[in-house]
Design an enzyme around this catalytic site. Structure first.
Site, PDB file in Angstrom:
ATOM      1  CG  ASN A  10      -1.696   1.230   1.431  1.00 49.66           C
ATOM      2  OD1 ASN A  10      -1.769   2.056   0.521  1.00 49.66           O
ATOM      3  ND2 ASN A  10      -2.302   1.400   2.596  1.00 49.66           N
ATOM      4  CD1 TRP A  11       3.675   0.963  -2.679  1.00 51.10           C
ATOM      5  CD2 TRP A  11       3.815   2.076  -4.626  1.00 51.10           C
ATOM      6  NE1 TRP A  11       4.488   0.243  -3.509  1.00 51.10           N
ATOM      7  CE2 TRP A  11       4.594   0.898  -4.720  1.00 51.10           C
ATOM      8  CE3 TRP A  11       3.750   2.928  -5.734  1.00 51.10           C
ATOM      9  CZ2 TRP A  11       5.313   0.565  -5.879  1.00 51.10           C
ATOM     10  CZ3 TRP A  11       4.457   2.590  -6.891  1.00 51.10           C
ATOM     11  CH2 TRP A  11       5.235   1.425  -6.946  1.00 51.10           C
ATOM     12  CE  LYS A  12      -0.103   3.303   4.732  1.00 49.66           C
ATOM     13  NZ  LYS A  12      -0.058   3.405   6.165  1.00 49.66           N
ATOM     14  CG  HIS A  99      -5.719   1.945   5.099  1.00 48.46           C
ATOM     15  ND1 HIS A  99      -5.334   2.921   5.984  1.00 48.46           N
ATOM     16  CD2 HIS A  99      -4.699   1.057   5.035  1.00 48.46           C
ATOM     17  CE1 HIS A  99      -4.110   2.631   6.425  1.00 48.46           C
ATOM     18  NE2 HIS A  99      -3.710   1.509   5.859  1.00 48.46           N
ATOM     19  CD  GLU A 101      -2.954   5.577   6.673  1.00 46.31           C
ATOM     20  OE1 GLU A 101      -2.912   5.643   5.431  1.00 46.31           O
ATOM     21  OE2 GLU A 101      -2.040   5.059   7.354  1.00 46.31           O
ATOM     22  CD  GLU A 171      -3.626  -2.512   7.155  1.00 48.42           C
ATOM     23  OE1 GLU A 171      -2.559  -2.831   6.637  1.00 48.42           O
ATOM     24  OE2 GLU A 171      -4.144  -1.399   6.988  1.00 48.42           O
ATOM     25  N   GLY A 177       2.307   2.170  10.745  1.00 47.44           N
ATOM     26  CA  GLY A 177       3.265   3.262  10.615  1.00 47.44           C
ATOM     27  C   GLY A 177       3.970   3.617  11.917  1.00 47.44           C
ATOM     28  CB  SER A 216       4.994  -2.082  12.064  1.00 50.72           C
ATOM     29  OG  SER A 216       4.638  -0.733  12.294  1.00 50.72           O
ATOM     30  N   GLY A 237       2.851  -1.055   4.285  1.00 53.11           N
ATOM     31  CA  GLY A 237       2.988   0.366   3.964  1.00 53.11           C
ATOM     32  C   GLY A 237       4.455   0.723   3.798  1.00 53.11           C
ATOM     33  N   GLY A 238       5.068   1.162   4.888  1.00 55.04           N
ATOM     34  CA  GLY A 238       6.444   1.666   4.852  1.00 55.04           C
ATOM     35  C   GLY A 238       7.425   0.756   4.117  1.00 55.04           C
TER      36      GLY A 238
END
Ligand code: PGA
Length: 259
Positions: A10-12, A99, A101, A171, A177, A216, A237-238
């Site tokens: 997930n590149w956000k 998600h 966010e 999640e 994150g 994470s 993500g990261g």
């Protein structure tokens, strides 16, 4: 039986089209050199405007492309929105929905997400429907109740012919994150409960669905978390923003699938 994994990035809100092309090409190259079995699938979800560049860069590699959200209508006066049929027509196989966010910053509710999940399914997109508790909810020991409500309300009135039509991502919001991943045991406990809820809501197909862990997930914890019986992959993500770390997680899945 060989285990099946989906490793999803997930590149956000990261990557311009040019950056997406470079990163997707690097991932495709590493993916190809790993020669993953068909039981390990790789997906990357760039921002909408970088989807085309990423698709071109992964062509022929077997890496799939998805979107990070979509609207529930197929067209209309919804300034700024993207319809599920547009996502599908752009070459995406999957769409992330709900998600945390989106829930937290854009006020998305389970009822709204139910409309989005149904709309995506009707276009033949595979929704990756995200659920998870906040830190306060975990501390109040409400994790399973929160996740159950997100599933019952978000998947209301859905019937599936096959388990491959829908993916769930667990999640925990406190792990996203933050560098603070759930332990493998915490993940397994919630994943097993989710599998039970899915069977209750969707019937037998619910038991077969892929349930991804997100929050994470990194090369150094991927092995342990992905080895748990009810963990079928990751939403990352990261660590998905570097080809090396993303490929290391794919490699962990390949090793486990072969074992
Ligand atoms: P993270 O993000 O891997 O950076 O924690 C996961 C996600 O939000 O999907």
């Amino acid at each position: 039986m060989a285990r099946t994994y989906l490793i999803a990035g997930n590149w956000k809100m990261h990557t311009t089209p040019a950056e997406a092309r470079t990163l997707a090409a690097a991932i495709a190259e590493k993916h190809s050199s790993l020669k993953p079995p068909s039981s390990v699938q790789t997906l990357i979800c760039p921002p909408y405007l970088s989807i085309y560049a990423a698709l071109e860069a992964v062509k022929g590699s077997g890496v799939h492309i998805g979107a990070q959200d979509c609207h529930f209508e197929t067209k209309g006066a919804f300034t700024g929105e993207i319809a599920p049929n547009m996502v599908k027509a752009s070459g995406c196989s999957h769409v992330i929905l709900g998600h945390s966010e989106r829930r937290q910053y854009f006020g998305e509710t389970n009822a709204l997400l139910n409309k989005k999940v149904r709309a995506a399914l009707s276009e033949g997109l595979i929704p990756i429907y995200c659920v998870g508790e906040t830190l306060a909810e975990r501390q109040e020991e409400r994790t399973l109740a929160v996740v159950r409500t997100q599933l019952v309300d978000g998947l209301k009135d859905i019937s599936l012919q096959s388990a491959s039509q829908l993916v769930i991502a667990y999640e925990p919001v406190w792990a996203i994150g933050t560098g603070l991943a759930a332990t493998a045991e915490q993940a397994q406990e919630v994943h097993a409960a989710i599998r039970g809820f899915l069977t209750e809501i969707l019937g037998a197909v619910g038991a077969e669905m892929l349930i991804l862990y997100g929050g994470s997930l990194k090369p150094d914890n991927a092995d342990e978390i992905l080895s748990k019986p009810d963990v079928n992959g990751g939403l990352i993500g990261g660590a998905a923003l570097q080809a090396d770390s993303f490929a290391a997680i794919i490699a962990a899945a390949c090793k486990l699938a072969a074992s």
